[in-house]
Structure formats: structure tokens, C-alpha cells
Design an enzyme around this catalytic site. Structure first.
Site, PDB file in Angstrom:
ATOM      1  N   ASP A 344       0.820  -1.194   0.103  1.00 49.32           N
ATOM      2  CA  ASP A 344      -0.086   0.138   0.148  1.00 49.32           C
ATOM      3  C   ASP A 344       0.745   1.264   0.160  1.00 49.32           C
ATOM      4  O   ASP A 344       1.978   1.641  -0.097  1.00 49.32           O
ATOM      5  CB  ASP A 344      -0.970  -0.358   0.925  1.00 49.32           C
ATOM      6  CG  ASP A 344      -2.408   1.035   0.854  1.00 49.32           C
ATOM      7  OD1 ASP A 344      -3.679   0.854   1.555  1.00 49.32           O
ATOM      8  OD2 ASP A 344      -2.390   2.187   0.102  1.00 49.32           O
ATOM      9  N   GLU A 546     -10.544   6.793   4.487  1.00 50.30           N
ATOM     10  CA  GLU A 546      -9.102   6.548   5.386  1.00 50.30           C
ATOM     11  C   GLU A 546     -10.131   6.637   7.036  1.00 50.30           C
ATOM     12  O   GLU A 546     -10.632   6.829   7.443  1.00 50.30           O
ATOM     13  CB  GLU A 546      -7.569   6.356   4.707  1.00 50.30           C
ATOM     14  CG  GLU A 546      -7.771   5.614   3.360  1.00 50.30           C
ATOM     15  CD  GLU A 546      -6.344   5.637   2.331  1.00 50.30           C
ATOM     16  OE1 GLU A 546      -6.029   5.872   1.495  1.00 50.30           O
ATOM     17  OE2 GLU A 546      -5.585   5.468   3.524  1.00 50.30           O
TER      18      GLU A 546
HETATM   19  C1  GLC Z   1      -4.195   4.082   0.014  1.00 50.15           C
HETATM   20  C2  GLC Z   1      -5.308   3.202   0.208  1.00 50.15           C
HETATM   21  C3  GLC Z   1      -5.526   2.255  -0.713  1.00 50.15           C
HETATM   22  C4  GLC Z   1      -5.462   3.033  -2.173  1.00 50.15           C
HETATM   23  C5  GLC Z   1      -3.923   2.678  -2.481  1.00 50.15           C
HETATM   24  C6  GLC Z   1      -3.818   4.291  -3.147  1.00 50.15           C
HETATM   25  O1  GLC Z   1      -3.772   4.931   1.294  1.00 50.15           O
HETATM   26  O2  GLC Z   1      -5.087   2.268   1.748  1.00 50.15           O
HETATM   27  O3  GLC Z   1      -6.448   1.752  -0.464  1.00 50.15           O
HETATM   28  O4  GLC Z   1      -5.039   1.392  -3.341  1.00 50.15           O
HETATM   29  O5  GLC Z   1      -3.569   4.332  -1.131  1.00 50.15           O
HETATM   30  O6  GLC Z   1      -4.489   5.197  -3.697  1.00 50.15           O
END
Ligand code: GLC
Length: 668
Positions: A344, A546
Site C-alpha cells: 500500500d 480512510e
Molecule cells: C491508500 C489506500 C489504498 C489505495 C492506495 C492508492 O492509502 O489504503 O486503498 O489503493 O492508497 O491510492
């Protein structure tokens, strides 16, 4: 080592020479590297010499097997891998955020992937500008020695939701309430079409989390608290997204995320920013982890998942980004996942304060591609040093790159690195909006009803509407909409709830809207305060994403309660519509409302709500999350959930009325 005595002279010479070479090689491997600090180059203007040298030495080759589309992806990947330098291999493992990349570095460092994070749109945010942006980056990749195409990724998590003009579907919590796997599959199909139209062939969806505590800011990204429902809908979405033929111009790869147990963290265990539960610690035994959170991944792999994203969270204190047992032994070994594993967003950084050690731990744990997202030269140097020091085996690098290349061949990227521009016109089409409108209709859950208020007669004489969410595309779309956190206001073309009402009522209906419920100046012919036959008030949550949505206070705001009170006083009948990314506390509201509807985060097609409010369609939605009576009930102990009395939830999983049904008020 015993050598046969009967070797002849020439063989002996050869053998001696081989021994000498072997000695040199072994000496090179055995030298104990002094601790090498990760050197941070001031600039990557001079590409690593081994790429430049390799380019010079490369004679013009007849078509190499890897360029032969008739060969199997694995065969093509093996051939290509054999030609790659270490620098080129590590470039493929590097996923850079587009706002951080120096374009020339795509060529010089053989970067393999780019992404737009939430809100990562081009200066002009429209589908054509997205296509131009992505094509521009792709051109740099095709300038590399081996011309390995870029894989560009985006969070098209409820439609191609960063793009103005794209259709925004209801978020997953709403799709869970539809219980309609065929619909979800079709949404995946349309999302793939609108995303591929912009040259993007990698979607960081579906989120197949199984949220266990609705105080989590990512609850709405999950279809349900229920493992079976998440499994069914996540698989359906992925099948729709990837289509029958990954090489088709409108097929893209999905990403099963976030592995593993992202939705099972404990409140108060987060160590990120001021988050409370997001990126926290999932404190369960392995049996529970497997029973609750693993089945959606088994189904996703069975459906052909080609990428899995690792969760920021931890399992019993160990960061998932260094969980070698779960990533390598379980995901890749036991479950046989053959795609690639991506970190991530800077998730590797959280593993260890020493970045070199973090990179070593995460790559050795089985992560194949690092979503860096910014400091890519530091990552490249760290991983290069780790391989040269023997801390990361070459075989691990080769496994990672082989997986990445195989997926790129499966996608047909080498034959078709650019979009089919004819698809652009389909972005935001009426047909796609109709599908989203259907999803909105089927997602609505009628929680409370007096048995008479709904459906509203479109010939009603006087209707009042209140609430800031009644006329706001941004509020009805929620997070991950144009911006990472979403944004209130007219963020993208669509239909608000108010516009849906306006498009439905008769020409003789008097409609008054006031976002704060102030109707003092609305009087009848005699100058007396005019009473509405029906009042509609839209309340709920403002956009978030988030951990910024982690909350231990899921209640309505004072201004919203005031607006409800004001419109109640001026309406014969009152319909309350709740826009939220999760169940919120509305217990005390029920005596005030004649009808109350959970509308979740419907996206751009607000008419789906009025289609049902005014009776063109029946309510069919059923709760995919248990609805609490009060905050004291959270987190639910699902294994021991009371079914009656004040200790029971306000509304159970699976609850939902039709307009022919009525509900009594709760006793407590
Ligand atoms: C974020 C998320 C993830 C996402 C990634 C790219 O922090 O946790 O779900 O796909 O970054 O944006």
C-alpha cells in the site's frame, strides 16, 4: 568433491579454467559486505551504467520470444527476464505516484508502474486529459531498452471516481444492501470500460475487507460485515472488471485489497497520524483471521485476481507488510496466488524506521511491487544494495519481476500499451448512468415507516425539502470522489436528490427547498405559515476517507437536528433520508420521522432515490451491516449478539421494510 581420474587433458584444462572462474565467483559472493548505508543519489540524471552498457552491447535482435504474442505469458516473461539487468528488474518493482515522477526517469530507471492516488487528476480533469496524461507516461516507458510498457493504476473504487464526468456508483456498503451479485458484476464491467478508456488498465479494487467495527473510516468501502456476502460480491465485481479476456480493450486487472484483516483492527491500536482504528492491529487468532477475512481472497483468486494489495494494518503486532507467513506461505503458497503483490501507499516505510531494513523485510516477506510512492530513487538504491549485499536473494527479485511481467503479458500490454480512443465517448454515458441509478434504487433500505407516508404522490400539492445533503453531489458521493477525501459541492456532473425530486413532481406541486429548514417566509394565501403535505430532509455524514473517518461519535450534528425540528414543524408527513458511509445513531430520530431511509453514499445518480420515494420502484434493500441503538453497543460481538430487548441492535443485519409494511417505535 571427487573427480574422475580418467578425464583427458583438454577436459582437465577446461576443468581447471572452470574451477578458477568458480573460485572468482564464490570469492565475490562470500566477501562480507561492510554495512552499506543506503546512498541517496542527488540526481538520477545519469542512468545506472548497466542499463546504458546493456543498451550499447545489444545487437539488433530478430523478434525475441517475449515479443511473440502467440507464446504463453509465462514463457514470454521468462525470456524477457533473462535479458534484464538488475536495475531493469528493480525498475519493474517500483510503483511511483504520478505527481512525484520525473518523466525522464521512467526511461532512465525503467520504472514499471505509475499511479494516480486519490485526487491524482491532470490539470484539466476530464476523460480526454486523463488519456493524454497516461499516454504521455507510457511513451517514456516504451523508450526504454526493452520497451516494457507501464502499468498505470488508480482507485476506481466506485466508478472511475477521480475523473470529472465519469459515473460514480454507490459505494460498496450500498452495493452490499442490494444483495445483487449480477448488478455488482455489471458495475465492474462498466467501471473497467470507463477506466480503460483513459488508458488505465489496473484498478485498486475491489476492497474485499470485512469491517467488524463501523467506527472505522473505511466501513463504506466494504460490502458488508458478513464474510459470505463480501465473498460473493467481491468475486462478482472482479469477474466484471476483468471480463472474459484480459487482453480486450475494455478489460483491466483488479486488486483484491487489503490483505489481510484490514477490517478487523481494534479501536485505539492505530499508530498512524491521529487515526484510531484504521491501520491498527487485528488482534485475533489465526482461526478467526482465516474464517472472517480470508474467504474473499480465496474467491478472488479463484476468479482470476492478478494483484493483491497488502494492508497497512498489523496482525497481532506484526505489520502485514512484513508478514512472510501470510504473504508467501499462505497467499502465494497455500492459496496458489500467481499474480503480483503490491504494497500500500508507502506501507513498507511503516515496517522499520531504518528504510533499508524495511525494504529488505518487506520484499523478502513476498511483496513484489512497492507503491513507493515518492522517493523512488531511494527505494531503488536500497533494494539494489540489498541484492548486492545478499540481504535480498536474486531469486526473490526474479520471482517478483516474473509475476509482474506475466500479468503485463496477460493484459496484452506489449501489443496494446495504449487505450482504444473510441472508448472515450462511453465515459459518463446515459447507459452507464442508468446502471448506477438502478444500483441506487436497489441499495435503499427503508428502516422506519408509518405504513402510509411512502410512496409520495408525485401530484402532492406542497413539498418542502431541507438538508445540506439534498442538493450536493459531493455529499452524496462521499470519499474517493474526485478528491481522496471527497469534497462537498458540485464536484462532478450528476443529479442531486433535489433535482431528482424536481424532475419527478407534477407541474402543480409547490416545491420549496431550504438547506437549513427555514420556511418562515413560506405562507398560504391568507398569510399564514404554509404547511407542507410532505417534508423531506436529507441528513448524514460529510465526505471522508480512510483514518480521517475514524469516529467514536456517529451522531447527527446540532445544525442537522435543528433542520429536522424546523421542517417537522411545517410538514404533515416527514421523510428522513440518511446519507452515510455506515450506520449512524438515529434512535431518537424515529419518533419524529414518519419514514426513514438509509441511502448510504449513492454517487452521481440521485434520481435513484426519488424513483423509489415516489413509487416507481419498491424498496428492496436489506442492511449489510448491523445498525446500533447507541455508541455503547460498539464494537458488536457478532458471535453473541442479542436479538431482542434494549441490548439488541436497533436494526439487525438483513433488515429492510417495503412501503406496504410499517414499523413500531423502539422501546429504548
Ligand atoms: C491508500 C489506500 C489504498 C489505495 C492506495 C492508492 O492509502 O489504503 O486503498 O489503493 O492508497 O491510492
Amino acid at each position: 568433491m571427487i573427480f574422475s581420474q580418467h578425464r583427458n587433458k583438454s577436459q582437465l584444462i577446461t576443468f581447471t579454467a572452470l574451477l578458477f572462474i568458480l573460485f572468482i565467483l564464490l570469492a565475490g559472493c562470500q566477501e562480507q559486505p561492510e554495512e552499506t548505508a543506503v546512498s541517496i543519489p542527488t540526481s538520477s540524471a545519469n542512468p545506472p551504467t548497466d542499463i546504458a552498457e546493456a543498451a550499447n552491447s545489444e545487437a539488433a535482435e530478430e523478434t525475441r520470444p517475449y515479443l511473440n504474442p502467440t507464446l504463453a505469458p509465462a514463457e514470454r516473461a521468462a525470456d524477457l527476464l533473462n535479458q534484464m539487468t538488475l536495475a531493469e528488474k528493480i525498475g519493474q518493482m517500483t510503483l511511483v505516484e504520478k505527481n512525484s515522477i520525473i518523466e525522464e526517469n521512467i526511461t532512465e530507471l525503467a520504472i514499471g508502474a505509475l499511479l494516480s492516488g486519490g485526487g491524482g487528476y491532470p490539470a484539466d480533469n476530464n476523460p480526454a486529459a486523463w488519456l493524454e496524461m497516461v499516454n504521455g507516461y507510457q511513451a517514456y516507458a516504451l523508450e526504454t531498452r526493452l520497451a516494457i510498457p507501464l502499468l498505470y493504476g488508480v482507485d476506481a473504487v466506485h466508478g472511475h471516481s477521480n475523473v470529472e464526468g465519469a459515473v460514480l456508483f454507490p459505494h460498496n456498503i450500498a452495493l452490499g444492501a442490494t444483495r445483487n451479485a449480477n448488478l455488482v458484476q455489471e458495475i465492474g464491467r462498466v467501471t473497467a470500460l470507463e477506466t480503460a478508456a483513459t488508458g488505465i488498465f489496473w484498478n485498486y479494487a475491489p476492497t474485499i475487507t470485512v469491517p467488524q467495527d463501523i467506527r472505522w473510516g473505511r466501513t463504506y468501502e466494504g460490502y458488508s460485515e458478513n464474510t459470505e456476502l463480501v465473498t460473493e460480491l467481491g468475486q462478482a465485481y472482479l469477474i466484471g472488471l476483468q471480463g472474459d479476456d484480459l487482453t480486450a480493450v475494455d478489460s483491466i486487472i483488479g486488486t483484491a485489497k487489503h490483505f489481510l484483516g484490514d477490517g478487523g483492527t481494534t479501536w485505539g491500536t492505530s499508530t498512524t497520524d491521529d487515526y484510531q482504528i484504521d491501520q491498527g492491529d487485528t488482534q485475533v487468532n489465526e482461526a478467526t483471521l482465516r474464517a472472517v477475512h480470508l474467504p474473499p481472497y480465496i474467491a478472488a483468486i479463484d476468479a482470476g485476481a492478478r494483484s493483491v494489495m497488502i494492508s497497512f494494518s498489523s496482525w497481532n503486532g506484526t505489520k502485514m507488510h512484513e508478514q512472510q507467513y501470510l504473504i508467501t506461505d499462505v497467499l502465494k503458497g497455500e492459496l496458489g496466488f500467481t499474480g503480483f503483490v503490491v504494497s500500500d501507499w508507502a506501507g513498507i516505510d511503516q515496517v522499520d524506521s531504518n528504510y533499508y531494513e524495511a525494504v529488505v523485510a518487506a520484499i523478502n516477506a513476498g511483496i513484489d511491487m512497492n507503491m513507493v510512492p515518492g522517493k523512488y530513487t531511494i527505494f531503488i538504491d536500497a533494494l539494489t544494495a540489498a541484492v548486492e549485499n545478499g540481504d535480498v536473494p536474486q531469486a526473490r527479485i526474479d520471482d517478483a519481476v516474473r509475476r509482474i511481467l506475466t500479468v503485463k503479458f496477460e493484459l496484452g500490454l506489449f501489443e496494446r500499451p495504449f487505450a482504444d480512443e473510441s472508448l472515450l465517448q462511453t465515459v459518463g454515458s446515459d447507459a452507464h448512468r442508468e446502471l448506477a441509478r438502478q444500483a441506487v434504487r436497489e441499495s435503499l433500505v427503508l428502516l422506519h415507516h408509518d405504513g402510509a407516508t411512502l410512496p409520495i404522490d408525485r401530484g402532492t400539492a406542497v413539498i418542502f425539502v431541507a438538508g445540506e445533503g439534498a442538493d450536493d453531489i459531493g455529499i452524496q458521493s462521499g470519499g474517493w470522489s474526485i478528491e481522496w477525501q471527497g469534497r462537498e459541492g458540485n464536484i462532478t456532473p450528476g443529479t442531486t436528490i433535489l433535482e431528482g425530486i424536481e424532475n419527478t413532481i407534477s407541474a402543480n406541486t409547490q416545491l420549496n427547498y431550504n438547506r437549513f429548514g427555514n420556511f418562515e417566509r413560506i405562507t398560504d394565501d391568507s398569510g399564514n405559515p404554509l404547511m407542507a403535505d410532505v417534508g423531506i430532509v436529507v441528513v448524514g455524514e460529510r465526505p471522508y476517507a480512510e483514518g480521517q473517518g475514524d469516529s467514536n461519535n456517529l451522531t447527527l450534528t446540532e445544525p442537522e437536528l435543528n433542520a429536522i425540528e424546523r421542517i417537522r414543524a411545517r410538514s404533515q408527513k416527514l421523510v428522513v433520508i440518511v446519507l452515510s458511509g455506515r450506520p449512524i445513531i438515529i434512535t431518537e430520530l424515529l419518533p419524529t420521522a414518519d419514514a426513514l431511509v438509509a441511502a448510504w453514499l449513492p454517487g452521481t445518480e440521485g434520481s435513484g432515490i426519488t424513483d423509489v420515494l415516489f413509487g416507481d420502484y419498491e424498496f428492496t434493500g436489506k442492511l449489510s451491516y448491523t445498525w446500533p441503538r447507541s455508541m455503547d453497543q460498539l464494537p458488536f460481538d457478532f458471535a453473541n449478539l442479542p436479538t431482542e430487548g434494549c441490548a439488541a441492535p436497533l436494526f439487525p443485519f438483513g433488515y429492510g421494510l417495503t412501503t406496504s409494511e410499517s414499523s413500531s417505535l423502539p422501546d429504548c
